[in-house]
Design a protein around this motif. Structure first.
Motif, PDB file in Angstrom:
ATOM      1  N   GLY A 148      40.613  69.654  90.313  1.00  0.00           N
ATOM      2  CA  GLY A 148      40.307  70.616  89.297  1.00  0.00           C
ATOM      3  C   GLY A 148      39.098  70.680  88.789  1.00  0.00           C
ATOM      4  O   GLY A 148      38.240  71.628  88.710  1.00  0.00           O
ATOM      5  N   ILE A 149      38.499  69.238  88.412  1.00  0.00           N
ATOM      6  CA  ILE A 149      37.237  69.147  87.996  1.00  0.00           C
ATOM      7  C   ILE A 149      36.159  69.665  89.176  1.00  0.00           C
ATOM      8  O   ILE A 149      35.280  70.284  88.964  1.00  0.00           O
ATOM      9  N   LEU A 150      36.357  69.324  90.259  1.00  0.00           N
ATOM     10  CA  LEU A 150      35.389  69.710  91.604  1.00  0.00           C
ATOM     11  C   LEU A 150      35.591  71.137  91.790  1.00  0.00           C
ATOM     12  O   LEU A 150      34.469  71.842  92.024  1.00  0.00           O
ATOM     13  N   ARG A 151      36.683  71.774  91.416  1.00  0.00           N
ATOM     14  CA  ARG A 151      36.724  73.249  91.603  1.00  0.00           C
ATOM     15  C   ARG A 151      35.688  74.046  90.753  1.00  0.00           C
ATOM     16  O   ARG A 151      35.020  74.955  91.006  1.00  0.00           O
ATOM     17  N   VAL A 152      35.707  73.646  89.326  1.00  0.00           N
ATOM     18  CA  VAL A 152      34.829  74.345  88.422  1.00  0.00           C
ATOM     19  C   VAL A 152      33.470  73.864  88.566  1.00  0.00           C
ATOM     20  O   VAL A 152      32.658  74.358  87.984  1.00  0.00           O
ATOM     21  N   SER A 153      33.147  72.712  89.378  1.00  0.00           N
ATOM     22  CA  SER A 153      31.853  72.384  89.547  1.00  0.00           C
ATOM     23  C   SER A 153      31.281  72.912  90.944  1.00  0.00           C
ATOM     24  O   SER A 153      29.851  72.781  91.101  1.00  0.00           O
ATOM     25  N   LEU A 154      31.885  73.370  91.631  1.00  0.00           N
ATOM     26  CA  LEU A 154      31.458  73.822  93.162  1.00  0.00           C
ATOM     27  C   LEU A 154      31.447  75.274  93.330  1.00  0.00           C
ATOM     28  O   LEU A 154      32.366  75.755  92.339  1.00  0.00           O
ATOM     29  N   PRO A 155      30.723  75.764  94.233  1.00  0.00           N
ATOM     30  CA  PRO A 155      30.907  77.257  94.448  1.00  0.00           C
ATOM     31  C   PRO A 155      32.450  77.632  95.062  1.00  0.00           C
ATOM     32  O   PRO A 155      33.237  76.548  95.322  1.00  0.00           O
TER      33      PRO A 155
END
Length: 796
Positions: free
Chosen positions: A313-320
């Motif tokens: 979830g953290i990577l989801r909001v940080s990546l396209p």
């Protein structure tokens, strides 16, 4: 006066009476035996089962006690709600205290008398009264207090009171060791654990906490329940704790997952990830201390999935958006590094399953572009050579939309393929992992050109390289499953590439030529050769059709070019030593011949030529000792070619169609008679003679001219004489029958005229004379018939 007979007469009378008595007794005994047999054979109805009580005494006792406790509780509630206002503060306190203390103290005396069930009911009433006490206290002394906060405090106090009450009963009874091993009452501690479920959640609600705090309260409560379920030995307490852990934990996990899914920034995603990590710690702790292997594996899987969900979830909001699946996949791969640490085997297995589940979901998300890249080119079958598009994606989709968010599909497939090989390289699953990695690598190569939107020609070259690589893997694979999988992938790629090349003439000819050559080389180097040889010949057939169409030839003329394939297949099959490959090559060549026949069907003269050439190829194949039976197919092809040619010329005489069948059939019969002198003339010559004589006879009966009957009669006479000369039954009987019927046809008009001139009484008179003559010379006729039968029997 009584007459007394003489002794001899009296003795005779007595003997008669005794005989009658014996006969009567025998009759009665027989009847008795029959009645006994009937009674023994008739089914005796079983005695009715004894009536049993529908419930046991303890069950009745428990029901009565529970009902009594419920009624007393209802009465207490009614008193508290209705009659409470009639008493003052002192009276209220005295009544509540007295009733509650009496209800809680009574179980001690009941337990000392051994009345456990009654004590349980009274204790339940006492616990319910404590809840009413808490409610009464709020209504009387603290009416202005916040209800939710008071409920949180009250539930915490009640939980402590109930737990102390349940633990203290053992000490009151003077058996502390029993209080530790087996509680005197089963109800107080589970009730206390139920009350524990509410304080944190109610305090958070009373404080106006946000969703993250509420979720933390749920998970904290679940953590407490988990500790109790793992450490307490009392079965009822463990059961309630397990239900609370699953209920509160599941609620908390759903809330944390929703927070992670709805997070729009790194801060919110990090807080949701912390909650999911807390839930994962609970699950992994349960797996570490679980008493059963299946429970440990299941909770470890849950913990692993929660860790991936939180970090992903953290990577989801940080990546396209296109990289969302990649982010979760990276977390799943990182989870595998934890598996190699010093963990119990069930925990390691559960984490591995969790990682594999996420990887499988990632692969499923990458399947739509793979399906489009594989099946989309089939759309060019309806618009062949309509023009090559600018890039390979437009060619692959053929007008259908490209799946959204598919930019990272090749990366996902490649990562999962590499992880499969790396993670399972030292396990017993290595062969399956290698096969799965091969399929995933092939899917990566299949979808990568369209994803990158490479130029059309470059994309064709890339897919051709993919097919060649699959052939190479099939050649050098050490295990049969991998080799078979590579073979299937090469064939699938070739089909998709062939459809993809239909955009333009040069692409079609180039791709088909390259695939034909590739599979021809594979047939020499790779096993099974039968598959590659058949595929190469199929490609050559398609190439011949495409070449003819590109040259502007009519389909019938293209058929002559296609015949090169069955000719080459026949020559190749004669040089092969492997039976399976030989059969495959011959079958594929035969199919190519059928394609040629189908192309030429619109042009009868060329169709006749194609059939004749197919017959030549079949005759050449029949020269081989193991393919003699193909000679029949060659003969049939020659006959069909002749018929088609005659039909194109407008020939209507049946002899023109039947003689080409009769002559080869008779030649074959002659050869067979020479090889097998015992062969019947019916088998050797019957089919050939009947093929011409029967159709000609049928036609002659409807022919009003004299030439056909004359020629047919001459031919039938010749066949009859040859049969008589060589003592052959089939020519003699067939020729004679046809000759007789032909003569009858010629005499029929005259017989009709004669029947009209003769008087009507003459036919019956002639029939009578014939019958008289036959009857008079019956025995002579019998001898003549036997002599004819013997003569025919000596013929072949």
């Amino acid at each position: 006066m009584t007459h007394i007979p003489p002794p001899a007469e009296e003795l005779r009378i007595l003997d008669g009476e005794l005989r009658q008595l014996d006969a009567r007794r025998a009759l009665l005994l027989t009847r008795r035996a029959w009645l006994i047999g009937v009674l023994h054979s008739a089914p005796v109805p079983p005695p009715p089962p004894p009536r049993r009580p529908e419930t046991t005494a303890p069950s009745v006792q428990n029901v009565l006690l529970v009902l009594g406790g419920i009624l007393l509780t209802v009465a207490a509630i009614a008193f508290t709600l209705v009659s409470w206002g009639h008493l003052g503060i002192t009276g209220r306190a005295v009544v509540l205290a007295a009733v509650t203390l009496a209800a809680l103290a009574t179980p001690v005396a009941l337990l000392r008398r051994g009345l456990r069930s009654t004590a349980e009911s009274v204790a339940g009433l006492g616990l319910a009264l404590t809840v009413l006490d808490a409610y009464a206290l709020h209504e009387a002394a603290l009416p202005g207090a916040n209800g939710t906060a008071y409920a949180a405090l009250a539930s915490a106090v009640l939980a402590g009171v109930w737990a102390a009450y349940g633990q203290g009963l053992g000490a009151l009874l003077g058996r502390p060791e029993r209080a530790a091993a087996r509680l005197p009452l089963r109800l107080p501690l589970p009730a206390a654990l139920v009350a524990v479920q509410f304080p944190l959640l109610l305090w958070a609600i009373a404080a106006g906490a946000g969703p993250h705090t509420l979720t933390g309260a749920l998970l904290t409560t679940a953590a407490f329940d988990t500790v109790v379920a793992l450490r307490v030995s009392v079965r009822s307490v463990r059961l309630v704790a397990a239900v609370g852990a699953y209920g509160m934990g599941g609620w908390g996990v759903l809330a944390a997952g929703r927070l992670s899914f709805e997070a729009t920034g790194p801060s919110a995603a990090a807080r949701a990830a912390a909650l999911l990590a807390f839930a994962a710690v609970i699950a992994l702790g349960t797996a570490w201390r679980a008493p059963r292997v299946d429970l440990a594996v299941g909770t470890a899987v849950t913990g692993g999935l929660l860790l991936v969900a939180g970090l992903g979830g953290i990577l989801r909001v940080s990546l396209p958006a296109d990289w969302t699946v990649v982010g979760y996949l990276v977390c799943a791969v990182a989870l595998l590094t934890v598996v190699r640490g010093p963990l119990p085997e069930p925990v390691r297995l559960g984490l591995a399953w969790a990682s594999g589940s996420v990887q499988a979901l990632a692969v499923v998300s990458a399947l739509p572009p793979v399906a489009v890249a594989l099946l989309g080119p089939a759309g060019w079958a309806g618009r062949i050579w309509s023009g090559a598009p600018s890039d390979i994606r437009a060619a692959v989709t053929a007008g259908t939309p490209w799946p959204p968010d598919a930019a990272t599909a090749p990366l996902v497939l490649a990562v999962v393929a590499g992880v499969s090989v790396w993670a399972l390289r030292t396990t017993q699953w290595r062969p399956q992992a290698m096969t799965g990695a091969l399929v995933l690598g092939w899917a990566t190569a299949l979808v990568l050109p369209a994803t990158l939107e490479l130029p059309y020609v470059v994309g064709l070259f890339a897919l051709g390289l993919t097919a060649a690589t699959a052939v190479a893997v099939a050649a050098y694979a050490r295990r049969a499953p991998t080799a078979y999988t590579a073979t299937a992938l090469a064939l699938i790629t070739s089909v998709s590439l062939s459809f993809l090349s239909l955009t333009s003439r040069p692409a079609t000819l180039g791709v088909l030529a390259a695939l034909t050559a590739l599979f021809a080389v594979a047939a020499v180097k790779v096993r099974p050769a039968s598959v590659w040889a058949s595929t190469s010949l199929a490609g050559a057939t398609a190439l011949a059709c495409a070449a003819g169409a590109a040259a502007g030839w009519a389909p019938a003329h293209t058929a002559l070019l296609v015949l090169v394939v069955p000719c080459g297949a026949a020559l190749l099959a004669a040089r092969l030593d492997e039976p399976g490959t030989t059969t495959a090559v011959e079958v594929t060549g035969s199919v190519a011949g059928l394609v040629a026949v189908g192309l030429a069907v619109t042009d009868p003269p060329l169709l006749a030529l194609v059939l004749a050439l197919c017959g030549v190829i079949a005759a050449g194949t029949a020269v081989r000792a193991d393919r003699r039976s193909v000679g029949y197919a060659a003969t049939a092809l020659f006959v069909l070619a002749t018929w088609v040619r005659l039909g194109s010329w407008g020939v209507g005489a049946p002899e023109a169609y039947t003689l080409p069948v009769t002559v080869p059939a008779l030649l074959v019969g002659v050869v067979r008679r020479r090889r097998d002198p015992l062969a019947s003339s019916w088998t050797a010559y019957g089919p050939g003679l009947a093929a011409t004589l029967v159709p000609s006879l049928l036609t002659a009966w409807g022919d009003a001219h004299w030439l056909r009957p004359l020629l047919l009669g001459a031919a039938a006479l010749l066949v009859t004489l040859l049969g008589a000369r060589h003592r052959l039954r089939a020519p003699l009987l067939l020729g004679g029958a046809v000759l007789a019927l032909d003569a009858l046809h010629e005499l029929a008009p005259y017989l009709v005229q004669l029947a009209g001139v003769l008087p009507r009484w003459l036919p019956p008179a002639l029939a009578g004379l014939v019958l008289l003559a036959v009857g008079a010379t019956y025995e002579q006729r019998i001898r003549d018939a036997r002599r004819v039968r013997e003569v025919l029997g000596r013929m072949y």
